[in-house]
Scaffold this motif. Structure first.
Motif, PDB file in Angstrom:
ATOM      1  N   ASP A  88       0.856  -1.228  -0.080  1.00 38.89           N
ATOM      2  CA  ASP A  88      -0.118  -0.210  -0.142  1.00 38.89           C
ATOM      3  C   ASP A  88       0.892   1.257  -0.105  1.00 38.89           C
ATOM      4  O   ASP A  88       0.644   2.242  -0.749  1.00 38.89           O
ATOM      5  CB  ASP A  88      -0.940  -0.057   1.206  1.00 38.89           C
ATOM      6  CG  ASP A  88      -2.221  -0.963   1.077  1.00 38.89           C
ATOM      7  OD1 ASP A  88      -2.182  -1.489   0.106  1.00 38.89           O
ATOM      8  OD2 ASP A  88      -2.783  -1.236   2.132  1.00 38.89           O
ATOM      9  N   TYR A  89       1.861   1.255   0.872  1.00 41.04           N
ATOM     10  CA  TYR A  89       2.842   2.360   0.918  1.00 41.04           C
ATOM     11  C   TYR A  89       3.586   2.627  -0.451  1.00 41.04           C
ATOM     12  O   TYR A  89       3.502   3.745  -1.016  1.00 41.04           O
ATOM     13  CB  TYR A  89       3.814   2.365   2.029  1.00 41.04           C
ATOM     14  CG  TYR A  89       4.727   3.480   2.086  1.00 41.04           C
ATOM     15  CD1 TYR A  89       4.304   4.741   2.581  1.00 41.04           C
ATOM     16  CD2 TYR A  89       6.041   3.288   1.426  1.00 41.04           C
ATOM     17  CE1 TYR A  89       5.325   5.769   2.279  1.00 41.04           C
ATOM     18  CE2 TYR A  89       6.981   4.219   1.421  1.00 41.04           C
ATOM     19  CZ  TYR A  89       6.575   5.443   1.808  1.00 41.04           C
ATOM     20  OH  TYR A  89       7.552   6.285   1.763  1.00 41.04           O
ATOM     21  N   SER A  92       1.072   3.935  -3.120  1.00 36.47           N
ATOM     22  CA  SER A  92       0.738   5.230  -2.971  1.00 36.47           C
ATOM     23  C   SER A  92       1.711   6.118  -3.188  1.00 36.47           C
ATOM     24  O   SER A  92       1.391   7.227  -3.605  1.00 36.47           O
ATOM     25  CB  SER A  92      -0.242   5.316  -1.644  1.00 36.47           C
ATOM     26  OG  SER A  92       0.939   5.130  -0.470  1.00 36.47           O
ATOM     27  N   SER A  93       2.914   5.888  -2.871  1.00 32.74           N
ATOM     28  CA  SER A  93       4.102   6.707  -2.970  1.00 32.74           C
ATOM     29  C   SER A  93       4.438   6.706  -4.631  1.00 32.74           C
ATOM     30  O   SER A  93       5.481   7.528  -4.915  1.00 32.74           O
ATOM     31  CB  SER A  93       5.011   6.290  -2.322  1.00 32.74           C
ATOM     32  OG  SER A  93       5.799   5.080  -2.563  1.00 32.74           O
TER      33      SER A  93
END
Length: 97
Positions: A88-89, A92-93
């Protein structure tokens, strides 16, 4: 600011290699039943002997577990929460495509 623990960074390091990333994504989608090693190798675009290196790294990091039924070797994702958070990180980045 608190310094991250080495174990907290482990999923990010493991996902830095495209083959391991593909394996972890597939295992995350597969759920608690996991997937056979040969299928994971194909998903990662590797031969089974080359995928064995990735499996060994994931086992040593305690990210996956191995099960053997007869002649079939399968893997199950143990660190589901940590891998999901890392994906997820990274997604999203913009670090993952």
């Amino acid at each position: 600011m608190e310094t991250p623990q080495p174990n907290a960074l482990l999923p990010y390091a493991l996902l830095a290699v495209p083959a391991r990333l593909a394996i972890c994504r597939a295992l995350l989608e597969a759920g608690e039943h996991g997937l056979p090693a040969a299928e994971l190798a194909a998903i990662a675009g590797l031969t089974l002997p080359r995928a064995t290196h990735c499996f060994r790294e994931l086992l040593q990091a305690d990210v996956v577990a191995v099960t053997v039924h007869g002649r079939q070797v399968s893997y199950v994702l143990k660190a589901r929460h940590a891998v999901r958070e890392a994906l997820d990180y990274l997604g999203s980045s913009g670090l993952l495509s």
